[in-house]
Design an enzyme around this catalytic site. Structure first.
Site, PDB file in Angstrom:
ATOM      1  N   TYR A  51       0.842  -1.191   0.000  1.00 33.27           N
ATOM      2  CA  TYR A  51       0.000   0.000   0.000  1.00 33.27           C
ATOM      3  C   TYR A  51       0.879   1.244   0.000  1.00 33.27           C
ATOM      4  O   TYR A  51       1.893   1.294   0.709  1.00 33.27           O
ATOM      5  CB  TYR A  51      -0.906   0.004   1.240  1.00 33.27           C
ATOM      6  CG  TYR A  51      -1.735   1.257   1.383  1.00 33.27           C
ATOM      7  CD1 TYR A  51      -2.711   1.582   0.432  1.00 33.27           C
ATOM      8  CD2 TYR A  51      -1.567   2.119   2.457  1.00 33.27           C
ATOM      9  CE1 TYR A  51      -3.471   2.729   0.553  1.00 33.27           C
ATOM     10  CE2 TYR A  51      -2.338   3.269   2.589  1.00 33.27           C
ATOM     11  CZ  TYR A  51      -3.283   3.568   1.629  1.00 33.27           C
ATOM     12  OH  TYR A  51      -4.048   4.704   1.750  1.00 33.27           O
ATOM     13  N   ASP A  65      -0.511  16.124   4.881  1.00 32.61           N
ATOM     14  CA  ASP A  65      -1.422  15.379   4.005  1.00 32.61           C
ATOM     15  C   ASP A  65      -2.710  16.173   3.803  1.00 32.61           C
ATOM     16  O   ASP A  65      -3.738  15.895   4.423  1.00 32.61           O
ATOM     17  CB  ASP A  65      -1.715  14.008   4.631  1.00 32.61           C
ATOM     18  CG  ASP A  65      -2.606  13.143   3.752  1.00 32.61           C
ATOM     19  OD1 ASP A  65      -2.648  13.368   2.537  1.00 32.61           O
ATOM     20  OD2 ASP A  65      -3.265  12.227   4.311  1.00 32.61           O
ATOM     21  N   ASP A  92      -3.100   5.371  -2.667  1.00 31.87           N
ATOM     22  CA  ASP A  92      -4.010   6.387  -2.146  1.00 31.87           C
ATOM     23  C   ASP A  92      -4.193   7.463  -3.213  1.00 31.87           C
ATOM     24  O   ASP A  92      -3.263   8.187  -3.550  1.00 31.87           O
ATOM     25  CB  ASP A  92      -3.399   6.985  -0.873  1.00 31.87           C
ATOM     26  CG  ASP A  92      -4.286   8.000  -0.192  1.00 31.87           C
ATOM     27  OD1 ASP A  92      -5.305   8.404  -0.772  1.00 31.87           O
ATOM     28  OD2 ASP A  92      -3.953   8.399   0.938  1.00 31.87           O
ATOM     29  N   ASP A  94      -6.391   9.956  -2.919  1.00 32.33           N
ATOM     30  CA  ASP A  94      -7.022  11.132  -2.306  1.00 32.33           C
ATOM     31  C   ASP A  94      -8.408  11.361  -2.915  1.00 32.33           C
ATOM     32  O   ASP A  94      -9.182  10.434  -3.036  1.00 32.33           O
ATOM     33  CB  ASP A  94      -6.122  12.365  -2.441  1.00 32.33           C
ATOM     34  CG  ASP A  94      -4.983  12.373  -1.430  1.00 32.33           C
ATOM     35  OD1 ASP A  94      -5.040  11.584  -0.470  1.00 32.33           O
ATOM     36  OD2 ASP A  94      -4.037  13.149  -1.600  1.00 32.33           O
ATOM     37  N   HIS A 119      -7.532   3.913  -4.322  1.00 32.38           N
ATOM     38  CA  HIS A 119      -8.765   4.259  -3.601  1.00 32.38           C
ATOM     39  C   HIS A 119      -9.019   5.749  -3.689  1.00 32.38           C
ATOM     40  O   HIS A 119      -8.110   6.572  -3.631  1.00 32.38           O
ATOM     41  CB  HIS A 119      -8.781   3.725  -2.164  1.00 32.38           C
ATOM     42  CG  HIS A 119      -7.868   4.374  -1.178  1.00 32.38           C
ATOM     43  ND1 HIS A 119      -8.025   5.670  -0.729  1.00 32.38           N
ATOM     44  CD2 HIS A 119      -6.785   3.894  -0.507  1.00 32.38           C
ATOM     45  CE1 HIS A 119      -7.104   5.955   0.163  1.00 32.38           C
ATOM     46  NE2 HIS A 119      -6.313   4.902   0.304  1.00 32.38           N
ATOM     47  N   GLU A 121     -11.594   8.931  -2.227  1.00 28.98           N
ATOM     48  CA  GLU A 121     -12.357   9.257  -1.026  1.00 28.98           C
ATOM     49  C   GLU A 121     -13.372  10.364  -1.287  1.00 28.98           C
ATOM     50  O   GLU A 121     -13.211  11.158  -2.213  1.00 28.98           O
ATOM     51  CB  GLU A 121     -11.417   9.660   0.101  1.00 28.98           C
ATOM     52  CG  GLU A 121     -10.621  10.917  -0.170  1.00 28.98           C
ATOM     53  CD  GLU A 121      -9.446  11.081   0.790  1.00 28.98           C
ATOM     54  OE1 GLU A 121      -9.441  12.070   1.541  1.00 28.98           O
ATOM     55  OE2 GLU A 121      -8.551  10.218   0.780  1.00 28.98           O
ATOM     56  N   CYS A 129      -6.448  13.738   6.906  1.00 27.14           N
ATOM     57  CA  CYS A 129      -6.331  12.355   7.358  1.00 27.14           C
ATOM     58  C   CYS A 129      -7.684  11.904   7.873  1.00 27.14           C
ATOM     59  O   CYS A 129      -8.388  12.654   8.558  1.00 27.14           O
ATOM     60  CB  CYS A 129      -5.277  12.253   8.462  1.00 27.14           C
ATOM     61  SG  CYS A 129      -5.305  10.685   9.349  1.00 27.14           S
ATOM     62  N   ARG A 162     -13.554   4.921  -0.992  1.00 26.69           N
ATOM     63  CA  ARG A 162     -13.463   5.179   0.455  1.00 26.69           C
ATOM     64  C   ARG A 162     -14.557   6.172   0.863  1.00 26.69           C
ATOM     65  O   ARG A 162     -14.775   7.178   0.198  1.00 26.69           O
ATOM     66  CB  ARG A 162     -12.085   5.737   0.781  1.00 26.69           C
ATOM     67  CG  ARG A 162     -11.974   6.364   2.177  1.00 26.69           C
ATOM     68  CD  ARG A 162     -10.574   6.848   2.456  1.00 26.69           C
ATOM     69  NE  ARG A 162     -10.565   8.006   3.346  1.00 26.69           N
ATOM     70  CZ  ARG A 162      -9.478   8.615   3.801  1.00 26.69           C
ATOM     71  NH1 ARG A 162      -8.287   8.164   3.444  1.00 26.69           N
ATOM     72  NH2 ARG A 162      -9.566   9.660   4.585  1.00 26.69           N
ATOM     73  N   GLU A 192     -13.765   4.382   6.327  1.00 24.01           N
ATOM     74  CA  GLU A 192     -12.663   4.943   7.097  1.00 24.01           C
ATOM     75  C   GLU A 192     -13.082   5.353   8.502  1.00 24.01           C
ATOM     76  O   GLU A 192     -14.217   5.777   8.739  1.00 24.01           O
ATOM     77  CB  GLU A 192     -12.090   6.159   6.354  1.00 24.01           C
ATOM     78  CG  GLU A 192     -11.005   6.937   7.084  1.00 24.01           C
ATOM     79  CD  GLU A 192      -9.738   6.153   7.382  1.00 24.01           C
ATOM     80  OE1 GLU A 192      -9.846   5.059   7.967  1.00 24.01           O
ATOM     81  OE2 GLU A 192      -8.640   6.652   7.057  1.00 24.01           O
ATOM     82  N   ASN A 215      -8.544  -0.143   7.721  1.00 25.77           N
ATOM     83  CA  ASN A 215      -7.341   0.663   7.915  1.00 25.77           C
ATOM     84  C   ASN A 215      -6.872   0.531   9.358  1.00 25.77           C
ATOM     85  O   ASN A 215      -7.538   0.998  10.277  1.00 25.77           O
ATOM     86  CB  ASN A 215      -7.649   2.133   7.592  1.00 25.77           C
ATOM     87  CG  ASN A 215      -6.461   3.051   7.823  1.00 25.77           C
ATOM     88  OD1 ASN A 215      -5.336   2.594   8.034  1.00 25.77           O
ATOM     89  ND2 ASN A 215      -6.704   4.347   7.798  1.00 25.77           N
TER      90      ASN A 215
END
Length: 304
Positions: A51, A65, A92, A94, A119, A121, A129, A162, A192, A215
Site C-alpha cells: 500500500y 497530508d 491512495d 485522495d 482508492h 475518497e 487524514c 473510500r 474509514e 485501515n
C-alpha cells in the site's frame, strides 16, 4: 532478479494481480511502503501486496497530508515501489486530484506507472487524514460520478471507494454512500475511521458480498485489531499505511540526536543496516552479475 530483465517482469497487468490477491481467500495484508527500500523489505518479509499512503508520501516530502501533491509526484513513488518489489500496489488517490476528467487522468497515470489499485475518497479539499476532525464530505452523487469516471478510464486498475461518512452520518449514511459507489463501478469499499469492533461488524453485515478494506493505522480512532480479527469481522483487505515511515522517522530522529550530541555515529552502529545487508537487500550482486554477462569488449573488424 533485477527488474531490468524483461523475462522476470510480471506477465499480467498489475490490476489483475491485485484482484487475484483479494479474491484468493483470506485477507490481503497490505503494509504501507513509502519508498523502494521499504517495498523490498516488505517483500523479503513475505508480503504479497503493498500500500502507498498519501500521508506517508507527503510526510516523507516534509509536507502535511492536505491533498496538495500532484498526480505526477505520486507516480514517481509508484514507479520506484513497483520497480523495486514487483508486487501489486494499492495507491491512495485522495479525492482524485479534481473532478471527473482529473480522476480519469489519475487512473491512466497510475496504471502507466504500474499501480494495481487505487482508492478514492469522498472528502472535499483541503482533505484531511481520515482520523482527524472536521472533515468535509462531498455530495454522494458527485463522488459516485468520480467513481464512474475512474471505472470508465481504467483498463485493469482495481477501484476502491473510500467513505469518511461514518463520523458525521453514522453507519447508516456510510452504508448508503457505499452502495451508491458500488453501483457506480467500484470494486470494493473502504469505510474509514470506524471506532469499534461493533461498527466494523455492522458495516460488513450491511454490505454482504462486497470486498471491504480496513485501515489499521496507529494513533488514530480505530482500536488495534489483528489481520485475523479483521478477517473474522468480514474484511478482505487490511492496510497499515504509515507504520514503515513512523519507524524510519523515529530511527532517524535518534540518529541525528546522537550525531549532534557526540559528533559521531558510532553509538548508533548497532541500529544500522550494515553495508552487506544493504547490498543484499537491493540485490547489488545480481546487478553486477547482469552487467558482467552483457558488457564485454567488442573488437573492431580486422583487429584480431
Amino acid at each position: 532478479m533485477p527488474y531490468l530483465v524483461s523475462s522476470h517482469l510480471p506477465d499480467s497487468p498489475a490490476g489483475e494481480r491485485f484482484r487475484a490477491l483479494v479474491e484468493q481467500g483470506g485477507i490481503a495484508r497490505l503494509p504501507g511502503a513509502h519508498n523502494g527500500m521499504a517495498a523490498l523489505q516488505a517483500k523479503a518479509a513475505g508480503f504479497k501486496g503493498l500500500y502507498l499512503s498519501g500521508a506517508a508520501m507527503t510526510a516523507s516530502m516534509g509536507i502535511p497530508d492536505l491533498g496538495i501533491i500532484t498526480v505526477d509526484e505520486v507516480a514517481f513513488f509508484i514507479r520506484q515501489i513497483v520497480r523495486a518489489a514487483g508486487l501489486p500496489l494499492l495507491v491512495d488517490g485522495d479525492t482524485g486530484y479534481g473532478e471527473a476528467l482529473n480522476v480519469m487522468h489519475m487512473v491512466r497515470t497510475f496504471e502507466d506507472a504500474g499501480a494495481g489499485a487505487v482508492h478514492l475518497e469522498d472528502q472535499l479539499l483541503p482533505k484531511k487524514c481520515g482520523h482527524l476532525n472536521d472533515k468535509k464530505l462531498a455530495d454522494a452523487r458527485d463522488m459516485a460520478a468520480k467513481v464512474a469516471a475512474a471505472a470508465k478510464a481504467r483498463r485493469h486498475l482495481y477501484i476502491v471507494a473510500r467513505t469518511d461518512a461514518a463520523a458525521s452520518e453514522g453507519i447508516e449514511g456510510a452504508v448508503a454512500r457505499a452502495k451508491l459507489y458500488m453501483e457506480a463501478g467500484a470494486d470494493a469499499i473502504f469505510p474509514e475511521a470506524l471506532t469499534t469492533a461493533e461498527m466494523f461488524r455492522e458495516f460488513a453485515a450491511r454490505m454482504p458480498g462486497v470486498p471491504l478494506l480496513a485501515n489499521m493505522t496507529e494513533f488514530g480512532r480505530t482500536p488495534f485489531f489483528t489481520a485475523s480479527e479483521f478477517e473474522a469481522m468480514g474484511y478482505r483487505m487490511v492496510i497499515w499505511p504509515v507504520s514503515s515511515l513512523r519507524v524510519a522517522n523515529k530511527a532517524q530522529e535518534k540518529l541525528y540526536a546522537a550525531l549532534a550530541r557526540d559528533g559521531s555515529t558510532q553509538a548508533m552502529l548497532g541500529e544500522m543496516q550494515t553495508r552487506a545487508e544493504l547490498y543484499e537487500t537491493i540485490g547489488l550482486g545480481q546487478y553486477e552479475a547482469l552487467d558482467a554477462s552483457i558488457v564485454a569488449t567488442v573488437l573492431p573488424d580486422g583487429a584480431a
